[in-house]
Motif scaffolding. Structure first.
Motif, PDB file in Angstrom:
ATOM      1  N   VAL A  36       2.768   3.859  -8.445  1.00  0.00           N
ATOM      2  CA  VAL A  36       3.009   4.417  -6.980  1.00  0.00           C
ATOM      3  C   VAL A  36       4.437   3.713  -6.517  1.00  0.00           C
ATOM      4  CG1 VAL A  36       2.530   4.917  -4.843  1.00  0.00           C
ATOM      5  CG2 VAL A  36       0.919   5.561  -6.668  1.00  0.00           C
ATOM      6  N   GLU A 104      -4.421   3.010  -6.242  1.00  0.00           N
ATOM      7  CA  GLU A 104      -3.249   3.802  -6.012  1.00  0.00           C
ATOM      8  C   GLU A 104      -3.253   4.723  -4.859  1.00  0.00           C
ATOM      9  OE1 GLU A 104      -0.994   2.941  -7.893  1.00  0.00           O
ATOM     10  OE2 GLU A 104      -0.851   3.923  -9.750  1.00  0.00           O
ATOM     11  N   LYS A 108      -0.452   4.497  -1.920  1.00  0.00           N
ATOM     12  CA  LYS A 108       0.412   5.754  -1.250  1.00  0.00           C
ATOM     13  C   LYS A 108       0.248   5.610   0.224  1.00  0.00           C
ATOM     14  CE  LYS A 108      -0.250   8.728  -5.134  1.00  0.00           C
ATOM     15  NZ  LYS A 108      -1.024   9.957  -5.660  1.00  0.00           N
TER      16      LYS A 108
END
Length: 150
Positions: A36, A104, A108
């Motif tokens: 990401v 992840e 984000k």
């Protein structure tokens, strides 16, 4: 993929074998950068000998602003009664079922201006550490001066 907690088994990851390796601890996440954001890195905690601790379901989350110097900013834990959780300083805790996927998701969820957020947090932590150090020095000086009274 589901995480299975069995008495004598270690947690398995959704990451493919080419990332985790094929040795005795294959299918386990040891270290990987985020897909990401290239500023975040996920790495298994180390034991007292400096080796990855395969007995602890914990991973550090590190962050870089220059691509080489990483700062600890959080962790991912996967304990049976708590589930899988990721916490990054200054952000909400993210929960899920796979350590890397939760990492992840936490990445984000970080704000776009995370550099500034982290700078403020680190400055505050440094100031708090300085205050604690000064308080410790004052206490030591007091004990030295008045040790006969204590």
């Amino acid at each position: 993929m589901y995480i299975v907690f069995r008495k004598d088994e270690k947690m398995q990851s959704q990451l493919p074998e080419f990332i985790t390796g094929t040795g005795i601890y294959n299918r386990y996440v040891n270290a990987k950068g985020s897909d990401v954001s290239s500023r975040f890195h996920f790495e298994r905690v180390k034991d007292a000998g400096g080796e990855w601790n395969y007995n602890a379901p914990c991973w550090d989350i590190r962050y870089t602003t220059n691509g080489s110097d990483y700062t600890y900013v959080g962790c991912v834990t996967a304990f049976p009664n708590d589930g899988v959780q990721a916490t990054i300083k200054g952000c909400d805790t993210v929960k899920g079922s796979d350590p890397f996927a939760v990492f992840e998701a936490a990445v984000k969820a970080t704000p776009e201006d995370y550099d500034e957020v982290l700078e403020d947090i680190l400055q505050e932590e440094e100031e708090e550490a300085g205050v604690a150090l000064e308080e410790g020095r004052n206490e030591a000086a007091f004990i030295t001066r008045y040790s006969g009274l204590i």
